[in-house]
Motif scaffolding. Sequence first.
Motif, PDB file in Angstrom:
ATOM      1  N   PRO A  67      21.396  23.908  -0.006  1.00 27.10           N
ATOM      2  CA  PRO A  67      21.319  24.247   1.261  1.00 27.10           C
ATOM      3  C   PRO A  67      20.639  23.243   2.196  1.00 27.10           C
ATOM      4  O   PRO A  67      19.407  22.940   1.651  1.00 27.10           O
ATOM      5  CB  PRO A  67      20.567  25.648   1.324  1.00 27.10           C
ATOM      6  CG  PRO A  67      20.766  26.303   0.045  1.00 27.10           C
ATOM      7  CD  PRO A  67      20.987  25.036  -0.841  1.00 27.10           C
ATOM      8  N   GLY A  68      21.072  22.588   3.186  1.00 25.82           N
ATOM      9  CA  GLY A  68      20.457  21.739   3.943  1.00 25.82           C
ATOM     10  C   GLY A  68      20.323  20.467   3.694  1.00 25.82           C
ATOM     11  O   GLY A  68      20.064  19.465   4.253  1.00 25.82           O
ATOM     12  N   ILE A  69      21.310  20.080   2.411  1.00 28.14           N
ATOM     13  CA  ILE A  69      21.377  18.630   2.150  1.00 28.14           C
ATOM     14  C   ILE A  69      23.209  18.592   2.121  1.00 28.14           C
ATOM     15  O   ILE A  69      23.579  19.174   1.632  1.00 28.14           O
ATOM     16  CB  ILE A  69      20.921  18.436   0.584  1.00 28.14           C
ATOM     17  CG1 ILE A  69      19.486  18.695   0.563  1.00 28.14           C
ATOM     18  CG2 ILE A  69      21.211  17.121   0.171  1.00 28.14           C
ATOM     19  CD1 ILE A  69      18.864  18.860  -0.737  1.00 28.14           C
ATOM     20  N   GLY A  70      23.420  17.333   2.665  1.00 29.40           N
ATOM     21  CA  GLY A  70      24.671  16.925   2.627  1.00 29.40           C
ATOM     22  C   GLY A  70      24.953  15.340   2.373  1.00 29.40           C
ATOM     23  O   GLY A  70      23.978  14.747   2.163  1.00 29.40           O
ATOM     24  N   PRO A  71      26.249  14.919   2.346  1.00 25.75           N
ATOM     25  CA  PRO A  71      26.414  13.780   1.926  1.00 25.75           C
ATOM     26  C   PRO A  71      26.072  12.904   3.315  1.00 25.75           C
ATOM     27  O   PRO A  71      26.584  13.244   4.506  1.00 25.75           O
ATOM     28  CB  PRO A  71      27.967  13.577   1.725  1.00 25.75           C
ATOM     29  CG  PRO A  71      28.623  14.927   2.109  1.00 25.75           C
ATOM     30  CD  PRO A  71      27.566  15.886   2.176  1.00 25.75           C
ATOM     31  N   ALA A  72      25.572  11.735   3.164  1.00 19.57           N
ATOM     32  CA  ALA A  72      25.318  11.055   4.296  1.00 19.57           C
ATOM     33  C   ALA A  72      26.490  10.319   4.814  1.00 19.57           C
ATOM     34  O   ALA A  72      27.272   9.486   4.032  1.00 19.57           O
ATOM     35  CB  ALA A  72      24.311   9.975   3.819  1.00 19.57           C
ATOM     36  N   PRO A  73      26.495  10.295   6.189  1.00 13.46           N
ATOM     37  CA  PRO A  73      27.656   9.502   6.786  1.00 13.46           C
ATOM     38  C   PRO A  73      27.541   7.971   6.656  1.00 13.46           C
ATOM     39  O   PRO A  73      26.590   7.522   6.708  1.00 13.46           O
ATOM     40  CB  PRO A  73      27.405   9.933   8.326  1.00 13.46           C
ATOM     41  CG  PRO A  73      26.312  10.892   8.354  1.00 13.46           C
ATOM     42  CD  PRO A  73      25.580  10.963   7.043  1.00 13.46           C
ATOM     43  N   TYR A  74      28.535   7.521   6.191  1.00 14.45           N
ATOM     44  CA  TYR A  74      28.975   6.137   6.195  1.00 14.45           C
ATOM     45  C   TYR A  74      28.534   5.689   4.590  1.00 14.45           C
ATOM     46  O   TYR A  74      28.710   4.559   4.045  1.00 14.45           O
ATOM     47  CB  TYR A  74      28.168   5.359   7.089  1.00 14.45           C
ATOM     48  CG  TYR A  74      28.658   5.517   8.415  1.00 14.45           C
ATOM     49  CD1 TYR A  74      30.153   5.591   8.943  1.00 14.45           C
ATOM     50  CD2 TYR A  74      27.862   6.134   9.271  1.00 14.45           C
ATOM     51  CE1 TYR A  74      30.251   6.019  10.072  1.00 14.45           C
ATOM     52  CE2 TYR A  74      27.915   6.663  10.592  1.00 14.45           C
ATOM     53  CZ  TYR A  74      29.358   6.519  11.027  1.00 14.45           C
ATOM     54  OH  TYR A  74      29.582   7.008  12.292  1.00 14.45           O
ATOM     55  N   LEU A  75      27.460   6.400   4.063  1.00 10.64           N
ATOM     56  CA  LEU A  75      27.026   5.949   2.904  1.00 10.64           C
ATOM     57  C   LEU A  75      27.185   6.951   1.443  1.00 10.64           C
ATOM     58  O   LEU A  75      26.608   6.519   0.496  1.00 10.64           O
ATOM     59  CB  LEU A  75      25.297   6.003   3.018  1.00 10.64           C
ATOM     60  CG  LEU A  75      24.732   4.979   4.088  1.00 10.64           C
ATOM     61  CD1 LEU A  75      23.437   5.290   4.610  1.00 10.64           C
ATOM     62  CD2 LEU A  75      24.932   3.564   3.624  1.00 10.64           C
ATOM     63  N   ALA A  76      27.988   7.924   1.794  1.00 16.20           N
ATOM     64  CA  ALA A  76      28.210   8.857   0.743  1.00 16.20           C
ATOM     65  C   ALA A  76      28.945   8.295  -0.632  1.00 16.20           C
ATOM     66  O   ALA A  76      28.400   8.541  -1.503  1.00 16.20           O
ATOM     67  CB  ALA A  76      28.741  10.186   1.244  1.00 16.20           C
ATOM     68  N   ARG A  77      29.740   7.375  -0.184  1.00 15.02           N
ATOM     69  CA  ARG A  77      30.321   6.577  -1.332  1.00 15.02           C
ATOM     70  C   ARG A  77      29.392   5.884  -2.088  1.00 15.02           C
ATOM     71  O   ARG A  77      29.876   5.603  -3.213  1.00 15.02           O
ATOM     72  CB  ARG A  77      31.556   5.921  -0.775  1.00 15.02           C
ATOM     73  CG  ARG A  77      30.936   4.504   0.019  1.00 15.02           C
ATOM     74  CD  ARG A  77      32.233   3.671   0.695  1.00 15.02           C
ATOM     75  NE  ARG A  77      31.671   2.353   1.200  1.00 15.02           N
ATOM     76  CZ  ARG A  77      30.771   2.321   2.201  1.00 15.02           C
ATOM     77  NH1 ARG A  77      30.410   3.364   2.797  1.00 15.02           N
ATOM     78  NH2 ARG A  77      30.574   1.144   2.753  1.00 15.02           N
TER      79      ARG A  77
END
Length: 119
Positions: A67-77
């Motif tokens: 909860p509260g953590i997600g893949p970072a935009p543009y950097l998730a890869r």
Amino acid sequence: MKGSSISPEDIARFCLALPGAREDYKWGGVRVFSIAGNKMFAVQGLRGDSLAFKVDKELFLGHVDRPGIGPAPYLARAHWIIMDTPYPLGREELHALIQRSHQLVVGKLPKRVQVGLLL
């Protein structure tokens, strides 16, 4: 234990205390912490009042399921996660993850550059 008492400035001080760390502002005010010139290991303000950093590839999916953590935009890869304030992690865990991010980035540098940056 939730880490809501950790301020963005606390995180910035911790990042800058890591070997070779420097800060920079990019992309219209995003605070970037990097080593060896331009190798980012943490970013504040990528999405509002947020913190993003690199995690181990094999732990990435486990982190983004929290909860509260997600893949970072543009950097998730590149296996970066993002979280907003108040941070959903305790101080010790957050510090350990940022320190690990720093070391993951150091580990990709040429051996001659790594000297002095390893913890």
